[in-house]
Motif scaffolding. Structure first.
Motif, mmCIF file in Angstrom:
data_model
loop_
_atom_site.group_PDB
_atom_site.id
_atom_site.type_symbol
_atom_site.label_atom_id
_atom_site.label_comp_id
_atom_site.label_asym_id
_atom_site.label_seq_id
_atom_site.Cartn_x
_atom_site.Cartn_y
_atom_site.Cartn_z
ATOM 1 N N SER A 1 -7.923 -2.879 6.629
ATOM 2 C CA SER A 1 -7.176 -4.108 6.881
ATOM 3 C C SER A 1 -7.787 -4.762 8.115
ATOM 4 O O SER A 1 -7.713 -4.216 9.219
ATOM 5 N N GLU A 2 -8.420 -5.909 7.928
ATOM 6 C CA GLU A 2 -9.179 -6.538 9.002
ATOM 7 C C GLU A 2 -8.276 -7.276 9.994
ATOM 8 O O GLU A 2 -7.262 -7.864 9.623
ATOM 9 N N VAL A 3 -8.688 -7.239 11.258
ATOM 10 C CA VAL A 3 -8.000 -7.987 12.309
ATOM 11 C C VAL A 3 -8.513 -9.421 12.289
ATOM 12 O O VAL A 3 -9.725 -9.659 12.305
ATOM 13 N N GLN A 4 -7.596 -10.373 12.246
ATOM 14 C CA GLN A 4 -7.958 -11.790 12.247
ATOM 15 C C GLN A 4 -7.064 -12.534 13.231
ATOM 16 O O GLN A 4 -5.832 -12.479 13.120
ATOM 17 N N ASN A 5 -7.691 -13.207 14.202
ATOM 18 C CA ASN A 5 -6.936 -13.973 15.201
ATOM 19 C C ASN A 5 -5.884 -13.115 15.899
ATOM 20 O O ASN A 5 -4.738 -13.538 16.101
ATOM 21 N N ASN A 6 -6.295 -11.900 16.247
ATOM 22 C CA ASN A 6 -5.408 -10.952 16.933
ATOM 23 C C ASN A 6 -4.135 -10.658 16.138
ATOM 24 O O ASN A 6 -3.066 -10.414 16.707
ATOM 25 N N GLN A 7 -4.270 -10.669 14.813
ATOM 26 C CA GLN A 7 -3.199 -10.257 13.920
ATOM 27 C C GLN A 7 -3.785 -9.316 12.873
ATOM 28 O O GLN A 7 -4.950 -9.447 12.490
ATOM 29 N N VAL A 8 -2.963 -8.376 12.396
ATOM 30 C CA VAL A 8 -3.440 -7.440 11.390
ATOM 31 C C VAL A 8 -2.270 -6.979 10.521
ATOM 32 O O VAL A 8 -1.143 -6.835 11.000
ATOM 33 N N PHE A 9 -2.543 -6.798 9.249
ATOM 34 C CA PHE A 9 -1.561 -6.278 8.295
ATOM 35 C C PHE A 9 -1.600 -4.757 8.372
ATOM 36 O O PHE A 9 -2.653 -4.142 8.173
ATOM 37 N N ALA A 10 -0.468 -4.125 8.687
ATOM 38 C CA ALA A 10 -0.395 -2.661 8.788
ATOM 39 C C ALA A 10 -0.036 -2.096 7.413
ATOM 40 O O ALA A 10 1.117 -2.162 6.990
ATOM 41 N N PRO A 11 -1.006 -1.526 6.689
ATOM 42 C CA PRO A 11 -0.747 -1.112 5.308
ATOM 43 C C PRO A 11 -0.004 0.215 5.196
ATOM 44 O O PRO A 11 -0.185 1.127 6.000
ATOM 45 N N ASN A 12 0.843 0.291 4.189
ATOM 46 C CA ASN A 12 1.447 1.530 3.712
ATOM 47 C C ASN A 12 1.056 1.626 2.243
ATOM 48 O O ASN A 12 1.052 0.612 1.537
ATOM 49 N N VAL A 13 0.734 2.818 1.759
ATOM 50 C CA VAL A 13 0.282 2.959 0.375
ATOM 51 C C VAL A 13 1.126 4.009 -0.342
ATOM 52 O O VAL A 13 1.236 5.155 0.115
ATOM 53 N N LEU A 14 1.706 3.600 -1.460
ATOM 54 C CA LEU A 14 2.407 4.524 -2.342
ATOM 55 C C LEU A 14 1.556 4.707 -3.591
ATOM 56 O O LEU A 14 1.183 3.732 -4.247
ATOM 57 N N VAL A 15 1.207 5.962 -3.897
ATOM 58 C CA VAL A 15 0.411 6.283 -5.079
ATOM 59 C C VAL A 15 1.353 6.700 -6.196
ATOM 60 O O VAL A 15 2.250 7.528 -5.987
ATOM 61 N N LEU A 16 1.154 6.128 -7.389
ATOM 62 C CA LEU A 16 2.007 6.430 -8.535
ATOM 63 C C LEU A 16 1.156 6.949 -9.691
ATOM 64 O O LEU A 16 0.011 6.523 -9.866
ATOM 65 N N ASP A 17 1.727 7.862 -10.471
ATOM 66 C CA ASP A 17 0.976 8.381 -11.604
ATOM 67 C C ASP A 17 1.057 7.410 -12.780
ATOM 68 O O ASP A 17 1.548 6.282 -12.651
ATOM 69 N N GLU A 18 0.576 7.845 -13.937
ATOM 70 C CA GLU A 18 0.496 6.960 -15.097
ATOM 71 C C GLU A 18 1.855 6.407 -15.506
ATOM 72 O O GLU A 18 1.957 5.302 -16.040
ATOM 73 N N HIS A 19 2.919 7.170 -15.233
ATOM 74 C CA HIS A 19 4.266 6.754 -15.618
ATOM 75 C C HIS A 19 5.009 6.078 -14.468
ATOM 76 O O HIS A 19 6.238 5.977 -14.494
ATOM 77 N N LEU A 20 4.263 5.630 -13.456
ATOM 78 C CA LEU A 20 4.822 4.931 -12.298
ATOM 79 C C LEU A 20 5.804 5.796 -11.519
ATOM 80 O O LEU A 20 6.780 5.311 -10.956
ATOM 81 N N ARG A 21 5.526 7.095 -11.481
ATOM 82 C CA ARG A 21 6.320 8.009 -10.668
ATOM 83 C C ARG A 21 5.577 8.285 -9.366
ATOM 84 O O ARG A 21 4.358 8.468 -9.374
ATOM 85 N N PRO A 22 6.276 8.310 -8.226
ATOM 86 C CA PRO A 22 5.603 8.514 -6.937
ATOM 87 C C PRO A 22 4.932 9.875 -6.855
ATOM 88 O O PRO A 22 5.516 10.896 -7.217
ATOM 89 N N ALA A 23 3.683 9.891 -6.393
ATOM 90 C CA ALA A 23 2.923 11.133 -6.294
ATOM 91 C C ALA A 23 2.401 11.385 -4.889
ATOM 92 O O ALA A 23 2.181 12.534 -4.515
ATOM 93 N N ALA A 24 2.172 10.340 -4.111
ATOM 94 C CA ALA A 24 1.682 10.510 -2.737
ATOM 95 C C ALA A 24 2.083 9.290 -1.916
ATOM 96 O O ALA A 24 2.219 8.183 -2.445
ATOM 97 N N TRP A 25 2.242 9.525 -0.617
ATOM 98 C CA TRP A 25 2.752 8.484 0.276
ATOM 99 C C TRP A 25 1.925 8.490 1.553
ATOM 100 O O TRP A 25 1.853 9.486 2.270
#
Length: 306
Positions: free
Chosen positions: A98-122
């Motif tokens: 996530s790139e810093v632009q104009n002293n602002q940055v998007f802080a990412p959170n990632v939820l990984v889901l399996d084929e059936h859209l069930r949470p597998a990793a956070w």
């Protein structure tokens, strides 16, 4: 509400991740397969998203702004990025920046889901750390995720978003004058570093590559039954169907002893060498050919390494 763990696959992934997290993320002490702290998303809301297919042959850039989907879910806020990845390539190494632009940055959170859209990793935002600018890269927040889709799936999914808590925080950058001084061997000036505030918008860059390193399994594994295709509608008139004789049983016949022994021995060797990706592929092929013992061999081999 809290998400529940997908225990069937992740009971193995805890062992697989141990070496990776202890070395690369010791200071964070996170276990991505623990999804209890992730925001809860209903199946209906997940299915309503437009999942963007990932091109694994090149980096993919996403600009998050007002045109992206926004969710009002407790614990998160702002636009989201939704990606689908092929689950047939073995282990995946995913680098998210996530790139810093104009002293602002998007802080990412990632939820990984399996084929059936069930949470597998956070992977919460603290998994992603500040990286100094380089010749080909700007100031950025970056993290690496290693995932192994369980055989039998076609896709897995990544949901990227930020949270209300992240928006109250900042990231300290490296002042360009300090970076230049360090790069040229000069004295580093005693000046304050700039600070980037976390924002709702940003520029994400994702690279996906295959890897043989230990990673997190995504999808059900132990004791999971694979669903068979469903035929919708009749393929013959009812009268003809009633007159049709029963088709012979087409279930896979058990493997001959020599072939089954070969697969079991190969699975044991792959696990012993730490090549879980190869072991899973052997398991998938053996079961496709009708092996009744390959899964037990795989599970016992993995437990023997714990």
């Amino acid at each position: 509400m809290k998400m529940h763990k997908v225990g069937s696959a992740l009971s193995l992934s805890a062992m697989l991740l141990a070496g990776h997290s202890a070395t690369a993320r010791a200071e964070i002490n996170l276990m991505p397969q623990d999804v209890s702290g992730a925001p809860h998303f209903s199946q209906t809301s997940l299915q309503s998203l437009t999942w963007q297919p990932m091109d694994t042959s090149r980096a993919q850039v996403t600009v998050l702004d007002g045109s992206h989907s926004r969710w009002n879910v407790p614990g998160m806020t702002g636009p989201v990025a939704a990606y689908s990845l092929p689950a047939t390539l073995g282990e995946l190494t995913i680098t998210l920046s996530s790139e810093v632009q104009n002293n602002q940055v998007f802080a990412p959170n990632v939820l990984v889901l399996d084929e059936h859209l069930r949470p597998a990793a956070w992977f919460p935002s603290r998994w992603f750390t500040y990286q100094q600018p380089g010749v080909m890269a700007a100031d950025r927040i970056e993290g690496v995720m290693k995932l192994t889709p369980v055989p039998g799936q076609q896709k897995i999914y990544l949901l990227v978003f930020t949270t209300e808590k992240d928006l109250t925080q900042t990231t300290t950058l490296l002042d360009p004058a300090k970076a230049y001084a360090r790069g040229t061997g000069h004295a580093v000036p005693d000046i304050p570093d700039p600070v980037a505030r976390h924002s709702l918008s940003g520029r994400l860059k994702i690279n996906v590559s295959t890897s043989s390193a230990s990673s997190i399994l995504v999808g059900p594994l132990f004791g999971a039954s694979r669903s068979t295709p469903v035929t919708v509608g009749q393929t013959q008139p009812a009268v003809q169907a009633a007159q049709t004789t029963a088709a012979p049983d087409t279930k896979s016949q058990p493997l001959v002893t020599d072939t089954e022994s070969y697969f079991n021995q190969s699975i044991r060797q792959a696990v012993a060498q730490g090549n879980i990706d190869k072991a899973l592929k052997l398991l998938d092929e053996a079961e496709r050919l009708g092996s009744p013992s390959a899964r037990k061999t795989f599970i016992s081999s993995v437990k023997g390494k714990e």
